[in-house]
Motif scaffolding. Structure first.
Motif, PDB file in Angstrom:
ATOM      1  N   LEU A 107       0.844  -1.193   0.000  1.00 22.48           N
ATOM      2  CA  LEU A 107       0.000   0.000   0.000  1.00 22.48           C
ATOM      3  C   LEU A 107       0.885   1.251   0.000  1.00 22.48           C
ATOM      4  N   PRO A 108       0.519   2.321  -0.679  1.00 20.36           N
ATOM      5  CA  PRO A 108      -0.700   2.424  -1.483  1.00 20.36           C
ATOM      6  C   PRO A 108      -0.586   1.677  -2.811  1.00 20.36           C
ATOM      7  N   ALA A 109      -1.675   1.039  -3.176  1.00 21.65           N
ATOM      8  CA  ALA A 109      -1.722   0.293  -4.430  1.00 21.65           C
ATOM      9  C   ALA A 109      -2.783   0.946  -5.307  1.00 21.65           C
ATOM     10  N   ASP A 110      -2.391   2.005  -6.000  1.00 23.01           N
ATOM     11  CA  ASP A 110      -3.351   2.826  -6.732  1.00 23.01           C
ATOM     12  C   ASP A 110      -4.087   2.070  -7.832  1.00 23.01           C
ATOM     13  N   GLY A 111      -3.482   1.004  -8.317  1.00 19.99           N
ATOM     14  CA  GLY A 111      -4.099   0.288  -9.426  1.00 19.99           C
ATOM     15  C   GLY A 111      -5.057  -0.802  -9.015  1.00 19.99           C
ATOM     16  N   TYR A 112      -5.394  -0.874  -7.729  1.00 13.51           N
ATOM     17  CA  TYR A 112      -6.233  -1.979  -7.243  1.00 13.51           C
ATOM     18  C   TYR A 112      -7.401  -1.466  -6.407  1.00 13.51           C
ATOM     19  N   ASP A 113      -8.470  -2.262  -6.378  1.00 14.46           N
ATOM     20  CA  ASP A 113      -9.622  -1.995  -5.521  1.00 14.46           C
ATOM     21  C   ASP A 113      -9.743  -3.023  -4.399  1.00 14.46           C
ATOM     22  N   MET A 114      -9.179  -4.206  -4.603  1.00 13.75           N
ATOM     23  CA  MET A 114      -9.184  -5.249  -3.577  1.00 13.75           C
ATOM     24  C   MET A 114      -7.906  -6.072  -3.695  1.00 13.75           C
ATOM     25  N   LEU A 115      -7.321  -6.404  -2.562  1.00 19.33           N
ATOM     26  CA  LEU A 115      -6.138  -7.259  -2.517  1.00 19.33           C
ATOM     27  C   LEU A 115      -6.420  -8.425  -1.586  1.00 19.33           C
TER      28      LEU A 115
END
Length: 260
Positions: A107-115
């Motif tokens: 994180l931050p993982a700007d390209g994702y909505d759920m991990l």
């Protein structure tokens, strides 16, 4: 950066102490990078503030009128201020002291909505005490061991269905899959599982699973499938909902050749 939402009902402090203790033992992180939100399902169930004294991270308690675990999680989402959030059961724990490091490092993982991440299931039901790895086929059935982008949930109006008494988390995940691209769902890579889901007979998430509730879940999932027909990745969504329908089917013990 991360809000950890922990619903609490009537479980005594001794049940959840292990989770809060292992959070305090996490290594390789800045303790200011996450906050714990304890959502008491019932204002009379608020834990004594002394339980959290001396912890190296921030704990905030909020209380709602008793409405069930889904309402408690929804209250946690609404109260969260971090870009990412995670749900933990009060009686669960993390698998090791570097679990949060592995989560926070992505994180931050700007390209994702759920991990999502791998997890261990510790089964204490029916007199058993078994440790197993969560099967790949159930990767998205539960909210355990996953993190969600708060802004995405708000933009899409995604919340837990408070009328469902079980497997509400599988429908929550399925709705996310329906509303985003598969490219925005990623895996937290780690050498070992990060989360331990503990199944106890008295667990809040195991309560209310009578035949009537299971049948109601079956019907709701069929209805949800139809309602989400207009969303992209509809086929993937149907697969998720179908899996939860089959879960309900087998929990009803409707085996081939039965009288019903």
């Amino acid at each position: 950066m991360l809000d950890i939402i922990i619903p609490h009902y009537t479980e005594p402090w001794e049940v959840g102490e292990k989770l809060f203790s292992i959070l305090a033992l996490q290594r390789g992180i800045d303790f200011s990078s996450f906050r714990v939100l304890v959502v008491n399902d019932g204002e009379e169930n608020r834990l004594p503030d002394a339980c959290f004294s001396g912890l190296p991270y921030q704990v905030e308690q909020i209380s709602i009128p008793h409405k069930g675990v889904s309402a408690a999680r929804n209250a946690g989402i609404d109260h969260a201020t971090a870009p990412w959030l995670m749900f933990c059961d009060f009686d669960d724990t993390f698998a090791h002291v570097y679990a949060l490091r592995d989560i926070l490092s992505i994180l931050p993982a700007d390209g994702y909505d759920m991990l999502h991440s791998r997890m261990i299931v510790e089964d204490r039901t029916e007199g058993k005490d078994l440790l197993t790895f969560s099967p790949e086929s159930q990767r998205f059935v539960f909210t355990h061991g996953k993190v969600y982008r708060k802004a995405f949930l708000d933009e899409q109006g995604i919340r837990f269905d408070e009328t469902m008494r079980f497997q509400e988390d599988s429908l929550f995940n399925a709705t996310i899959i329906a509303r985003t691209s598969h490219k925005r769902i990623g895996e937290i890579k780690s050498a070992s599982p990060l989360y331990v889901w503990i199944r106890r007979p008295s667990s809040v998430t195991n309560s209310g699973r009578d035949d009537e509730a299971m049948y109601s879940h079956f019907i709701r999932n069929l209805k949800a499938t139809e309602e989400n027909r207009t969303h992209r990745d509809y086929d993937c969504y149907c697969g998720m909902v179908t899996r939860t329908v089959w879960d309900a089917y087998y929990m009803l013990n409707c085996k081939p050749g039965s009288a019903e």
